[in-house]
Design a protein around this motif. Structure first.
Motif, PDB file in Angstrom:
ATOM      1  N   GLY A   1      51.641  41.998  27.348  1.00 50.32           N
ATOM      2  CA  GLY A   1      52.117  43.238  27.950  1.00 50.32           C
ATOM      3  C   GLY A   1      51.838  43.363  29.439  1.00 50.32           C
ATOM      4  N   LEU A   2      51.640  42.221  30.106  1.00 48.85           N
ATOM      5  CA  LEU A   2      51.365  42.262  31.559  1.00 48.85           C
ATOM      6  C   LEU A   2      52.638  42.656  32.315  1.00 48.85           C
ATOM      7  CD1 LEU A   2      48.726  41.467  33.070  1.00 48.85           C
ATOM      8  CD2 LEU A   2      49.836  39.296  33.575  1.00 48.85           C
ATOM      9  N   PRO A   3      52.555  43.679  33.203  1.00 50.38           N
ATOM     10  CA  PRO A   3      53.765  44.064  33.939  1.00 50.38           C
ATOM     11  C   PRO A   3      54.307  42.867  34.753  1.00 50.38           C
ATOM     12  CG  PRO A   3      51.965  45.593  34.382  1.00 50.38           C
ATOM     13  CD  PRO A   3      51.395  44.466  33.597  1.00 50.38           C
ATOM     14  N   ILE A   4      55.610  42.869  34.970  1.00 53.85           N
ATOM     15  CA  ILE A   4      56.246  41.722  35.656  1.00 53.85           C
ATOM     16  C   ILE A   4      55.615  41.470  37.023  1.00 53.85           C
ATOM     17  CG2 ILE A   4      58.420  40.906  36.680  1.00 53.85           C
ATOM     18  CD1 ILE A   4      59.872  42.208  34.367  1.00 53.85           C
ATOM     19  N   GLN A   5      55.419  42.580  37.767  1.00 54.00           N
ATOM     20  CA  GLN A   5      54.846  42.422  39.120  1.00 54.00           C
ATOM     21  C   GLN A   5      53.456  41.779  39.055  1.00 54.00           C
ATOM     22  OE1 GLN A   5      56.382  42.907  42.092  1.00 54.00           O
ATOM     23  NE2 GLN A   5      54.536  41.891  42.824  1.00 54.00           N
ATOM     24  N   ALA A   6      52.633  42.267  38.090  1.00 55.03           N
ATOM     25  CA  ALA A   6      51.268  41.727  37.956  1.00 55.03           C
ATOM     26  C   ALA A   6      51.328  40.244  37.608  1.00 55.03           C
ATOM     27  CB  ALA A   6      50.506  42.497  36.881  1.00 55.03           C
ATOM     28  N   LYS A   7      52.288  39.877  36.734  1.00 53.98           N
ATOM     29  CA  LYS A   7      52.412  38.472  36.334  1.00 53.98           C
ATOM     30  C   LYS A   7      52.749  37.596  37.556  1.00 53.98           C
ATOM     31  CE  LYS A   7      54.548  35.712  32.693  1.00 53.98           C
ATOM     32  NZ  LYS A   7      53.953  34.585  33.295  1.00 53.98           N
ATOM     33  N   ALA A   8      53.694  38.128  38.397  1.00 58.25           N
ATOM     34  CA  ALA A   8      54.075  37.382  39.606  1.00 58.25           C
ATOM     35  C   ALA A   8      52.866  37.234  40.539  1.00 58.25           C
ATOM     36  CB  ALA A   8      55.216  38.091  40.319  1.00 58.25           C
ATOM     37  N   ASP A   9      52.060  38.311  40.624  1.00 63.85           N
ATOM     38  CA  ASP A   9      50.890  38.253  41.509  1.00 63.85           C
ATOM     39  C   ASP A   9      49.866  37.238  40.996  1.00 63.85           C
ATOM     40  OD1 ASP A   9      52.089  40.105  43.064  1.00 63.85           O
ATOM     41  OD2 ASP A   9      50.892  41.827  42.362  1.00 63.85           O
TER      42      ASP A   9
ATOM     43  N   HIS B   1      36.278  29.252  38.626  1.00 57.78           N
ATOM     44  CA  HIS B   1      36.263  30.576  37.995  1.00 57.78           C
ATOM     45  C   HIS B   1      37.562  31.325  38.270  1.00 57.78           C
ATOM     46  CE1 HIS B   1      32.291  30.205  36.539  1.00 57.78           C
ATOM     47  NE2 HIS B   1      31.708  30.175  37.736  1.00 57.78           N
ATOM     48  N   ILE B   2      37.970  31.335  39.539  1.00 59.19           N
ATOM     49  CA  ILE B   2      39.202  32.054  39.902  1.00 59.19           C
ATOM     50  C   ILE B   2      40.362  31.530  39.062  1.00 59.19           C
ATOM     51  CG2 ILE B   2      40.872  32.526  41.768  1.00 59.19           C
ATOM     52  CD1 ILE B   2      38.525  32.329  43.741  1.00 59.19           C
ATOM     53  N   LEU B   3      40.467  30.178  39.019  1.00 60.25           N
ATOM     54  CA  LEU B   3      41.562  29.574  38.257  1.00 60.25           C
ATOM     55  C   LEU B   3      41.482  29.963  36.771  1.00 60.25           C
ATOM     56  CD1 LEU B   3      41.962  25.960  39.618  1.00 60.25           C
ATOM     57  CD2 LEU B   3      43.801  27.586  39.188  1.00 60.25           C
ATOM     58  N   GLY B   4      40.298  29.814  36.222  1.00 65.39           N
ATOM     59  CA  GLY B   4      40.100  30.084  34.794  1.00 65.39           C
ATOM     60  C   GLY B   4      40.448  31.532  34.452  1.00 65.39           C
ATOM     61  N   PHE B   5      39.899  32.462  35.228  1.00 61.32           N
ATOM     62  CA  PHE B   5      40.159  33.881  34.921  1.00 61.32           C
ATOM     63  C   PHE B   5      41.625  34.241  35.159  1.00 61.32           C
ATOM     64  CE2 PHE B   5      35.463  34.230  35.358  1.00 61.32           C
ATOM     65  CZ  PHE B   5      35.231  34.705  34.074  1.00 61.32           C
ATOM     66  N   ALA B   6      42.215  33.679  36.203  1.00 64.46           N
ATOM     67  CA  ALA B   6      43.634  33.966  36.465  1.00 64.46           C
ATOM     68  C   ALA B   6      44.474  33.491  35.281  1.00 64.46           C
ATOM     69  CB  ALA B   6      44.082  33.286  37.750  1.00 64.46           C
ATOM     70  N   GLN B   7      44.098  32.309  34.728  1.00 67.15           N
ATOM     71  CA  GLN B   7      44.845  31.804  33.564  1.00 67.15           C
ATOM     72  C   GLN B   7      44.683  32.741  32.367  1.00 67.15           C
ATOM     73  OE1 GLN B   7      43.155  27.936  33.579  1.00 67.15           O
ATOM     74  NE2 GLN B   7      44.944  26.982  34.576  1.00 67.15           N
ATOM     75  N   LEU B   8      43.448  33.301  32.207  1.00 69.41           N
ATOM     76  CA  LEU B   8      43.217  34.252  31.108  1.00 69.41           C
ATOM     77  C   LEU B   8      44.078  35.496  31.294  1.00 69.41           C
ATOM     78  CD1 LEU B   8      39.351  34.099  30.523  1.00 69.41           C
ATOM     79  CD2 LEU B   8      41.175  33.215  29.062  1.00 69.41           C
ATOM     80  N   VAL B   9      44.076  36.023  32.538  1.00 69.85           N
ATOM     81  CA  VAL B   9      44.868  37.236  32.819  1.00 69.85           C
ATOM     82  C   VAL B   9      46.342  36.969  32.516  1.00 69.85           C
ATOM     83  CG1 VAL B   9      45.597  38.856  34.616  1.00 69.85           C
ATOM     84  CG2 VAL B   9      43.251  38.027  34.589  1.00 69.85           C
TER      85      VAL B   9
ATOM     86  N   ASN C   1      48.682  29.615  42.040  1.00 68.35           N
ATOM     87  CA  ASN C   1      49.205  28.579  42.953  1.00 68.35           C
ATOM     88  C   ASN C   1      48.301  28.394  44.163  1.00 68.35           C
ATOM     89  OD1 ASN C   1      51.330  27.846  41.436  1.00 68.35           O
ATOM     90  ND2 ASN C   1      52.725  29.376  42.297  1.00 68.35           N
ATOM     91  N   THR C   2      47.829  29.527  44.708  1.00 68.07           N
ATOM     92  CA  THR C   2      46.974  29.419  45.893  1.00 68.07           C
ATOM     93  C   THR C   2      45.659  28.727  45.541  1.00 68.07           C
ATOM     94  OG1 THR C   2      47.893  31.573  46.420  1.00 68.07           O
ATOM     95  CG2 THR C   2      46.190  30.766  47.886  1.00 68.07           C
ATOM     96  N   SER C   3      45.116  29.041  44.360  1.00 67.77           N
ATOM     97  CA  SER C   3      43.849  28.398  43.983  1.00 67.77           C
ATOM     98  C   SER C   3      44.047  26.902  43.761  1.00 67.77           C
ATOM     99  CB  SER C   3      43.266  28.986  42.694  1.00 67.77           C
ATOM    100  OG  SER C   3      43.417  30.364  42.673  1.00 67.77           O
ATOM    101  N   LEU C   4      45.219  26.553  43.181  1.00 67.35           N
ATOM    102  CA  LEU C   4      45.485  25.123  42.981  1.00 67.35           C
ATOM    103  C   LEU C   4      45.563  24.407  44.327  1.00 67.35           C
ATOM    104  CD1 LEU C   4      48.065  25.187  40.044  1.00 67.35           C
ATOM    105  CD2 LEU C   4      45.780  24.164  40.029  1.00 67.35           C
ATOM    106  N   TYR C   5      46.199  25.080  45.298  1.00 64.58           N
ATOM    107  CA  TYR C   5      46.318  24.514  46.645  1.00 64.58           C
ATOM    108  C   TYR C   5      44.921  24.322  47.248  1.00 64.58           C
ATOM    109  CZ  TYR C   5      47.604  24.159  51.573  1.00 64.58           C
ATOM    110  OH  TYR C   5      47.743  23.739  52.862  1.00 64.58           O
ATOM    111  N   ALA C   6      44.081  25.370  47.071  1.00 74.14           N
ATOM    112  CA  ALA C   6      42.718  25.295  47.605  1.00 74.14           C
ATOM    113  C   ALA C   6      41.951  24.157  46.932  1.00 74.14           C
ATOM    114  CB  ALA C   6      41.992  26.620  47.391  1.00 74.14           C
ATOM    115  N   ARG C   7      42.197  23.964  45.619  1.00 74.34           N
ATOM    116  CA  ARG C   7      41.484  22.894  44.919  1.00 74.34           C
ATOM    117  C   ARG C   7      41.903  21.512  45.434  1.00 74.34           C
ATOM    118  NH1 ARG C   7      40.967  22.689  38.490  1.00 74.34           N
ATOM    119  NH2 ARG C   7      42.939  21.614  38.699  1.00 74.34           N
ATOM    120  N   GLU C   8      43.213  21.432  45.813  1.00 75.17           N
ATOM    121  CA  GLU C   8      43.691  20.175  46.412  1.00 75.17           C
ATOM    122  C   GLU C   8      42.925  19.871  47.694  1.00 75.17           C
ATOM    123  OE1 GLU C   8      45.830  17.534  45.799  1.00 75.17           O
ATOM    124  OE2 GLU C   8      45.402  18.429  43.847  1.00 75.17           O
TER     125      GLU C   8
END
Ligand code: ADP
Ligand code: MG
Length: 377
Positions: free
Chosen positions: A188-196, A175-183, A202-209
């Motif tokens: 019009g996502l601010p640059i900072q929000a996009k970086a976050d 879910h986290i991964l899926g929703f993060a991908q949607l966000v 990345n962290t969720s992918l690491y956790a999935r590993e």
């Protein structure tokens, strides 16, 4: 005919010899009864009690050699005038011998300067020593087996727990991964929000590993075996890591056997093992070093050896390396799953993994995999 006084003297000296023999055997029995003494300590003790039972106790020295380890009295010298030896035979195999010797010349008796009774005593002591060693080794084997069973038991429990946790985590992580991908796709996502959001991804992918590693470790993912050549897997794995090695000042020495038979293996799982071992080697050589990788054809098997000349491990660390979550590394650098996962995969392939290490010298990991074709394939 001998004079009565002479007979008496003979009888007395005989008696004295018997008393010496019995004291010697009693001394050995006492050593055998001390269950907390190591085999080495028992043998050190046995050589000390031997000379007193011989005719010239002051001039006698003794030695026991077992599996190329030697135990001797402090006055033992290699250059002796006379020696008596008896083999130590354990399970039908000669593992060493026991020796009593006189460095100086002594008057002739039954066997050189030795008595017949001394030969019999030496043979008895050798048999007794063999029996002591056999008992101790059987006890040691029992303790080792119990420890292995406890370890296997612990691993099975951790495996079940890990599998449960991994399954539970998989869904929310999805879910986290899926929703993060949607966000991330929101216009019009601010640059900072996009970086976050990138960080969340990345962290969720690491956790999935990690979850995947847990599932492999607990054998929830069984190997998808095909016929593969281990050399190809090694080359593919190296492609992923060559750059990292070069930038860490690590020289790779690779010797891949040209006539390596194919094996039944899951290519991605075996590559995972290889990568885990190489990453460990790289992390063990923070200021550079040499990584030696070698494949070999053996009888009914192929072997892969990975050797580094990095920091190495002491005995205490070495004992725990296959325990899940055991790590000496900082958070982010290690999860303590690399070697347990490697062990799980190799075992599921019917192979074995052995690790040898010396602090300050380096580590060698050796994997063996069977070449026999799996008929279920
Ligand atoms: P992790 O690398 O995540 O810590 P591993 O299971 O791969 O977990 O290894 C467990 C521990 O074994 C490491 O933390 C390290 O202390 C030790 N270790 C493994 N490989 C090596 C190596 N090549 N050299 C030195 N220590 C090693
Ligand atoms: Mg590791």
């Amino acid at each position: 005919m001998e004079a009565p006084g002479c007979i008496n003297e003979h009888a007395q000296s005989d008696l004295l010899e018997r008393i010496k023999e019995l004291s010697c055997l009693y001394g050995i029995a006492r050593l055998a009864a001390e269950t907390n003494l190591s085999i080495d300590a028992v043998l050190d003790g046995v050589v000390e009690v031997l000379p007193a039972a011989w005719l010239y106790p002051d001039g006698a020295c003794a030695r026991i050699v077992l599996d190329d380890r030697s135990h001797s009295t402090s006055n033992y010298t290699r250059r002796v005038r006379h020696r008596q030896r008896a083999p130590i035979i354990i399970d039908g195999r000669q593992r060493g011998y026991i020796e009593v010797a006189y460095p100086q010349e002594k008057p002739e008796r039954d066997e050189g300067p030795f008595l017949k009774e001394e030969r019999a005593l030496l043979d008895t002591v050798a048999r007794e020593v063999a029996a002591i060693i056999m008992r101790r080794e059987a006890e040691q084997d029992k303790v080792k087996l119990e420890e292995q069973l406890r370890h296997a038991d612990r691993l099975a429990t951790i495996g079940q727990l890990a599998a449960g946790v991994a399954h539970e985590l998989n869904e929310p992580l999805g879910h986290i991964l899926g929703f993060a991908q949607l966000v991330q796709k929101c216009p019009g996502l601010p640059i900072q929000a996009k970086a976050d959001v990138d960080r969340i991804l990345n962290t969720s992918l690491y956790a999935r590993e990690i979850v995947k590693k847990l599932l492999i470790f607990s054998r929830q993912i069984s190997p998808q075996k095909t016929r593969v050549n281990l050399n190809h897997l090694v080359r593919n794995g190296l492609n992923l890591l060559e750059f990292r090695c070069a930038s860490d000042g690590i020289v790779i020495r690779c010797s891949l056997s040209p006539d390596l038979p194919e094996i039944d293996a899951d290519p991605s799982q075996v590559t995972q093992v290889f990568v885990n071992l190489i990453v460990n080697a790289i992390q063990a050589m923070p200021s550079g070093g040499t990584l030696t990788i070698c494949t070999l054809k053996e009888r009914g098997k192929v072997s892969l050896t990975i050797e580094d000349n990095g920091v190495g491990m002491d005995e205490e660390v070495l004992q725990k390396i296959f325990t899940p979550f055991f790590t000496t590394k900082d958070v982010g650098l290690g999860t303590g799953l690399g070697l347990p996962v490697a062990h799980g995969i190799i075992t599921a392939h019917g192979g074995s993994i052995k690790v040898e290490s010396k602090v300050g010298k380096g580590t060698t990991c050796r994997i063996q995999l069977p070449t026999k074709r799996n008929r279920l394939l």
